[in-house]
Design a protein around this motif. Sequence first.
Motif, PDB file in Angstrom:
ATOM      1  N   PHE A  68      21.117  53.435 -44.216  1.00  0.00           N
ATOM      2  CA  PHE A  68      21.962  52.316 -44.645  1.00  0.00           C
ATOM      3  C   PHE A  68      21.437  51.008 -44.078  1.00  0.00           C
ATOM      4  N   ILE A  69      21.128  50.992 -42.792  1.00  0.00           N
ATOM      5  CA  ILE A  69      20.652  49.771 -42.133  1.00  0.00           C
ATOM      6  C   ILE A  69      19.302  49.335 -42.701  1.00  0.00           C
ATOM      7  N   GLN A  70      18.400  50.295 -42.912  1.00  0.00           N
ATOM      8  CA  GLN A  70      17.073  49.943 -43.411  1.00  0.00           C
ATOM      9  C   GLN A  70      17.105  49.525 -44.872  1.00  0.00           C
ATOM     10  N   GLU A  71      17.893  50.233 -45.685  1.00  0.00           N
ATOM     11  CA  GLU A  71      17.952  49.913 -47.112  1.00  0.00           C
ATOM     12  C   GLU A  71      18.531  48.523 -47.346  1.00  0.00           C
ATOM     13  N   LYS A  72      19.584  48.183 -46.623  1.00  0.00           N
ATOM     14  CA  LYS A  72      20.246  46.896 -46.823  1.00  0.00           C
ATOM     15  C   LYS A  72      19.601  45.778 -46.006  1.00  0.00           C
ATOM     16  N   GLU A  73      18.680  46.162 -45.094  1.00  0.00           N
ATOM     17  CA  GLU A  73      18.032  45.188 -44.213  1.00  0.00           C
ATOM     18  C   GLU A  73      19.086  44.349 -43.486  1.00  0.00           C
ATOM     19  N   ILE A  74      19.925  45.039 -42.728  1.00  0.00           N
ATOM     20  CA  ILE A  74      21.102  44.370 -42.180  1.00  0.00           C
ATOM     21  C   ILE A  74      21.057  44.240 -40.671  1.00  0.00           C
ATOM     22  N   ASN A  75      21.764  43.235 -40.204  1.00  0.00           N
ATOM     23  CA  ASN A  75      22.194  43.118 -38.813  1.00  0.00           C
ATOM     24  C   ASN A  75      23.685  43.400 -38.824  1.00  0.00           C
ATOM     25  N   PRO A  76      24.107  44.526 -38.280  1.00  0.00           N
ATOM     26  CA  PRO A  76      25.468  45.009 -38.549  1.00  0.00           C
ATOM     27  C   PRO A  76      26.524  44.536 -37.566  1.00  0.00           C
ATOM     28  N   SER A  77      27.760  44.748 -37.986  1.00  0.00           N
ATOM     29  CA  SER A  77      28.942  44.600 -37.138  1.00  0.00           C
ATOM     30  C   SER A  77      29.529  45.994 -36.956  1.00  0.00           C
ATOM     31  N   PHE A  78      29.865  46.362 -35.727  1.00  0.00           N
ATOM     32  CA  PHE A  78      30.295  47.722 -35.416  1.00  0.00           C
ATOM     33  C   PHE A  78      31.665  47.725 -34.752  1.00  0.00           C
ATOM     34  N   ASP A  79      32.342  48.840 -34.904  1.00  0.00           N
ATOM     35  CA  ASP A  79      33.445  49.208 -34.028  1.00  0.00           C
ATOM     36  C   ASP A  79      32.830  50.131 -32.974  1.00  0.00           C
ATOM     37  N   GLU A  80      32.776  49.676 -31.734  1.00  0.00           N
ATOM     38  CA  GLU A  80      32.060  50.411 -30.704  1.00  0.00           C
ATOM     39  C   GLU A  80      32.853  51.595 -30.159  1.00  0.00           C
ATOM     40  N   GLU A  81      34.171  51.526 -30.225  1.00  0.00           N
ATOM     41  CA  GLU A  81      35.007  52.466 -29.489  1.00  0.00           C
ATOM     42  C   GLU A  81      34.814  53.918 -29.916  1.00  0.00           C
ATOM     43  N   LYS A  82      34.605  54.164 -31.203  1.00  0.00           N
ATOM     44  CA  LYS A  82      34.646  55.528 -31.695  1.00  0.00           C
ATOM     45  C   LYS A  82      33.288  56.213 -31.788  1.00  0.00           C
ATOM     46  N   TRP A  83      32.217  55.556 -31.367  1.00  0.00           N
ATOM     47  CA  TRP A  83      30.904  56.189 -31.498  1.00  0.00           C
ATOM     48  C   TRP A  83      30.848  57.533 -30.785  1.00  0.00           C
ATOM     49  N   GLN A  84      31.453  57.610 -29.598  1.00  0.00           N
ATOM     50  CA  GLN A  84      31.388  58.856 -28.837  1.00  0.00           C
ATOM     51  C   GLN A  84      32.120  59.987 -29.553  1.00  0.00           C
ATOM     52  N   ASP A  85      33.179  59.641 -30.309  1.00  0.00           N
ATOM     53  CA  ASP A  85      33.911  60.665 -31.046  1.00  0.00           C
ATOM     54  C   ASP A  85      33.019  61.365 -32.066  1.00  0.00           C
ATOM     55  N   PRO A  88      31.603  41.012 -43.896  1.00  0.00           N
ATOM     56  CA  PRO A  88      30.184  41.400 -43.979  1.00  0.00           C
ATOM     57  C   PRO A  88      29.754  41.646 -45.433  1.00  0.00           C
ATOM     58  N   THR A  89      28.447  41.500 -45.671  1.00  0.00           N
ATOM     59  CA  THR A  89      27.918  41.604 -47.035  1.00  0.00           C
ATOM     60  C   THR A  89      27.991  43.025 -47.568  1.00  0.00           C
ATOM     61  N   HIS A  90      27.705  44.008 -46.723  1.00  0.00           N
ATOM     62  CA  HIS A  90      27.749  45.421 -47.107  1.00  0.00           C
ATOM     63  C   HIS A  90      28.722  46.142 -46.184  1.00  0.00           C
ATOM     64  N   TYR A  91      29.308  47.244 -46.685  1.00  0.00           N
ATOM     65  CA  TYR A  91      30.339  47.924 -45.908  1.00  0.00           C
ATOM     66  C   TYR A  91      30.158  49.424 -46.017  1.00  0.00           C
ATOM     67  N   HIS A 129      34.234  39.130 -54.551  1.00  0.00           N
ATOM     68  CA  HIS A 129      34.631  38.654 -53.222  1.00  0.00           C
ATOM     69  C   HIS A 129      34.690  39.864 -52.309  1.00  0.00           C
ATOM     70  N   GLY A 130      34.509  39.638 -51.030  1.00  0.00           N
ATOM     71  CA  GLY A 130      34.386  40.759 -50.108  1.00  0.00           C
ATOM     72  C   GLY A 130      32.971  41.328 -50.166  1.00  0.00           C
ATOM     73  N   PRO A 131      32.741  42.508 -49.576  1.00  0.00           N
ATOM     74  CA  PRO A 131      31.400  43.109 -49.573  1.00  0.00           C
ATOM     75  C   PRO A 131      30.851  43.300 -50.986  1.00  0.00           C
ATOM     76  N   LEU A 132      29.531  43.156 -51.116  1.00  0.00           N
ATOM     77  CA  LEU A 132      28.889  43.347 -52.418  1.00  0.00           C
ATOM     78  C   LEU A 132      28.899  44.813 -52.828  1.00  0.00           C
ATOM     79  N   ASP A 133      28.840  45.710 -51.860  1.00  0.00           N
ATOM     80  CA  ASP A 133      28.827  47.129 -52.168  1.00  0.00           C
ATOM     81  C   ASP A 133      29.449  47.899 -51.011  1.00  0.00           C
ATOM     82  N   MET A 134      29.832  49.151 -51.303  1.00  0.00           N
ATOM     83  CA  MET A 134      30.481  49.989 -50.302  1.00  0.00           C
ATOM     84  C   MET A 134      29.898  51.392 -50.326  1.00  0.00           C
TER      85      MET A 134
END
Length: 240
Positions: free
Chosen positions: A86-103, A169-172, A227-232
């Motif tokens: 996802f990150i490579q295809e969209k060439e993105i600098n992302p925004s994350f929710d950090e709390e749940k990564w460990q889950d 964000p542009t992509h979601y 309006h909102g993200p271009l794709d999901m």
Amino acid sequence: MTDYLQEADTAKNQEDFLNRIAKAANRPRHTLGEDPFVPVNDLPETTLAGKSQDELLELARKNSEEVHVDFHVVKSADLGHTLNDFIQEKEINPSFDEEKWQDYSLGKWQDNLRVDPIYYWEPEFGRQNIVNANNSDGAIGFADFLLAESGTVTVATYPQQGRMFHFLPTHYLAIVPKSKILPRSRQAMDYYQKAIQDGSLQTSNINFITGPSNSGDIEMVLIVGVHGPLDMEYVVVEDM
């Protein structure tokens, strides 16, 4: 303005307002106890009832793709690869929710991620969170539920995922366990109502997001991402 708000937020003002509505409707005031709501059928509870989780998954896939969502089903061990794609295809600098990564056992993946900048929605950042979300090429977040009937993800606002996290964000990309696929909105609202009442959920907003926004009212041409993200993308994790 504050004085006007204080004046409006009084029992007398509320009673005056309700009395005025009753008069205009030409009927007496009443309470719900005197005139309880009686549903005309049980369709909210019985629609899609009895479907297995596998059947709900396939229905969710079909309906999500119909609203222009890229739909993925992965094992938890492959989730990191999917996010990398996802990150490579969209060439993105992302925004994350950090709390749940460990889950989701993504701590090591997150530590090895070579993307700069990465924004995290942090309560202490205040409105800077909105600026960061607006500057993000993509958001990777966690949905509470996926509704099979409509291809809708639901997510309550909480400190690590504010309201604008999902829309600026542009992509979601939304991650949701297969076990959290529900038949329809009724089951989700039953959960939210109980969680709010028992205090396990404190939120100011619950989002129901059905794919990227679209408009068909401009010369009858469908425009996705108006309006909102271009794709999901929805990523369903099978073994969570």
